[in-house]
Design a protein around this motif. Structure first.
Motif, PDB file in Angstrom:
ATOM      1  N   LEU A 144       0.831  -1.202   0.000  1.00 32.41           N
ATOM      2  CA  LEU A 144       0.000   0.000   0.000  1.00 32.41           C
ATOM      3  C   LEU A 144       0.863   1.248   0.000  1.00 32.41           C
ATOM      4  N   LYS A 145       1.907   1.261   0.814  1.00 30.86           N
ATOM      5  CA  LYS A 145       2.800   2.423   0.826  1.00 30.86           C
ATOM      6  C   LYS A 145       3.487   2.599  -0.532  1.00 30.86           C
ATOM      7  N   ALA A 146       3.855   1.494  -1.164  1.00 27.80           N
ATOM      8  CA  ALA A 146       4.473   1.581  -2.486  1.00 27.80           C
ATOM      9  C   ALA A 146       3.496   2.119  -3.525  1.00 27.80           C
ATOM     10  N   SER A 147       2.232   1.725  -3.430  1.00 24.91           N
ATOM     11  CA  SER A 147       1.226   2.225  -4.376  1.00 24.91           C
ATOM     12  C   SER A 147       1.019   3.727  -4.198  1.00 24.91           C
ATOM     13  N   ILE A 148       0.993   4.184  -2.945  1.00 21.60           N
ATOM     14  CA  ILE A 148       0.854   5.621  -2.686  1.00 21.60           C
ATOM     15  C   ILE A 148       2.042   6.376  -3.266  1.00 21.60           C
ATOM     16  N   ALA A 149       3.242   5.861  -3.047  1.00 23.07           N
ATOM     17  CA  ALA A 149       4.439   6.515  -3.589  1.00 23.07           C
ATOM     18  C   ALA A 149       4.407   6.556  -5.109  1.00 23.07           C
ATOM     19  N   ARG A 150       3.938   5.491  -5.724  1.00 24.46           N
ATOM     20  CA  ARG A 150       3.888   5.459  -7.186  1.00 24.46           C
ATOM     21  C   ARG A 150       2.929   6.516  -7.716  1.00 24.46           C
ATOM     22  N   LEU A 180       2.154   9.310  -6.234  1.00 23.30           N
ATOM     23  CA  LEU A 180       2.766  10.618  -6.000  1.00 23.30           C
ATOM     24  C   LEU A 180       3.794  10.967  -7.070  1.00 23.30           C
ATOM     25  N   SER A 181       4.431   9.953  -7.650  1.00 27.13           N
ATOM     26  CA  SER A 181       5.479  10.201  -8.644  1.00 27.13           C
ATOM     27  C   SER A 181       4.958  10.913  -9.890  1.00 27.13           C
ATOM     28  N   TYR A 182       3.646  10.913 -10.082  1.00 26.36           N
ATOM     29  CA  TYR A 182       3.049  11.593 -11.233  1.00 26.36           C
ATOM     30  C   TYR A 182       2.778  13.074 -10.967  1.00 26.36           C
ATOM     31  N   GLY A 183       3.030  13.527  -9.751  1.00 25.65           N
ATOM     32  CA  GLY A 183       2.806  14.927  -9.414  1.00 25.65           C
ATOM     33  C   GLY A 183       1.345  15.337  -9.390  1.00 25.65           C
ATOM     34  N   PRO A 184       0.482  14.546  -8.764  1.00 24.63           N
ATOM     35  CA  PRO A 184      -0.946  14.904  -8.763  1.00 24.63           C
ATOM     36  C   PRO A 184      -1.224  16.150  -7.930  1.00 24.63           C
ATOM     37  N   THR A 185      -2.209  16.907  -8.357  1.00 23.05           N
ATOM     38  CA  THR A 185      -2.656  18.064  -7.579  1.00 23.05           C
ATOM     39  C   THR A 185      -3.949  17.768  -6.832  1.00 23.05           C
TER      40      THR A 185
END
Length: 320
Positions: free
Chosen positions: A212-218, A220-225
């Motif tokens: 789950l933490k890895a999915s959240i980090a992934r 975030l890597s797209y720079g969502p607003t």
């Protein structure tokens, strides 16, 4: 065009539809519209289908305008209405995680699993009878898959952690993710001057904290607003909320491990989660009484405790 009071226009062709599951402002489905073409992302339960179709009509769109129905995962508050909705959308295809596709084609196992927990009366009250989707109308998603909707592109990625059959959908136009349950739960009743508050969900039976933490980090890597949550609606302040989610996942894991062999584990997990959420909400400046806070979180406390218990039991099994 008619704007219903259960439809929230979020801009850029994205609409949140309150499905009225359990209570108002608890469960959202999304309608994405571009160049006269439409997609539903999550559907709520069977009881939400009239609202979904009314939202479409209110925007001046015919059922034939819907190209895609995309549940983020097949838990019934997200996908219970898929089969019934598809019956009214003659041109739509269902795009579902490959681990969930068989449950949409034959929902018997989904229904029986929920039936064992809730009983027949509650199943009918909350979900209704699940409808199957013909196999020829079902597509399995793949990690990194891109689909067209009008003139916009949607990206799907595999996001395990809450469930193995979970994908999230990226909309570059709005710089936002449709997150299902991967980015947690954020109820508008808990919004304060500090902004929204969020909590992770470990709903049984496939909680995996590191995944789950890895999915959240992934994501975030797209720079969502912004993030479009099923529970509930759009949130911004993405970096702050993500940091809170990761920290709380670690708190949940520590609490669970400390209670692993406790004979009263489930009740003490619930008590520990309750204390944690009350502390979090006090720091967040929530003005609701503690009693009201726990009332709003009662279902999540129970399900999170169940999910942590299942996760603990798996640790002792080979490959756990």
């Amino acid at each position: 065009m008619q704007q219903q009071d259960f439809v929230q226009d979020l801009g850029q062709g994205i609409y949140a539809i309150d499905t009225a599951f359990q209570r108002e402002h608890f469960d959202a489905a999304y309608l994405v519209v571009d160049q006269g073409r439409a997609a539903f992302i999550d559907t709520g339960t069977n009881h939400a289908v009239p609202r979904l179709l009314a939202a479409l009509e209110g925007l001046g769109l015919l059922p034939e305008a819907v190209d895609w129905v995309i549940p983020t995962h097949v838990h019934l508050d997200h996908a219970g209405g898929v089969g019934l909705l598809m019956q009214s959308l003659p041109k739509a295809r269902l795009l579902v995680h490959p681990r969930g596709a068989r449950h949409m084609i034959d929902p018997k196992a989904l229904y029986l699993g929920a039936l064992a927990v809730y009983g027949e009366a509650e199943m009918q009250r909350s979900y209704g009878t699940l409808r199957s989707v013909p196999a020829e109308r079902v597509d399995s998603s793949s990690d990194g898959q891109r689909i067209r909707l009008g003139c916009r592109e949607l990206l799907l990625i595999d996001t395990p952690g809450h469930a193995k059959h979970h994908h999230c959908i990226w909309d570059d136009r709005s710089r936002g993710w449709f997150t299902g349950d991967t980015f947690g739960l954020s109820y508008r009743e808990f919004d304060t001057a500090k902004g929204p508050w969020v909590l992770p969900t470990s709903t049984p039976v496939q909680f995996e904290p590191e995944a789950l933490k890895a999915s959240i980090a992934r994501m975030l890597s797209y720079g969502p607003t912004q993030m479009y949550l099923t529970h509930y609606s759009r949130v911004a302040e993405v970096e702050r909320l993500a940091a809170s989610l990761v920290a709380q996942i670690d708190v949940m894991v520590a609490l669970a491990l400390a209670l692993k062999a406790d004979p009263q584990r489930h009740e003490r997990l619930k008590a520990g989660l309750s204390a944690h959420y009350l502390s979090e909400l006090k720091s967040h400046g929530c003005a609701l009484t503690p009693e009201r806070q726990l009332e709003l979180l009662a279902t999540d406390i129970e399900l999170n405790a169940q999910g942590l218990g299942v996760w603990l039991d798996k640790l002792d099994k080979p490959g756990g």
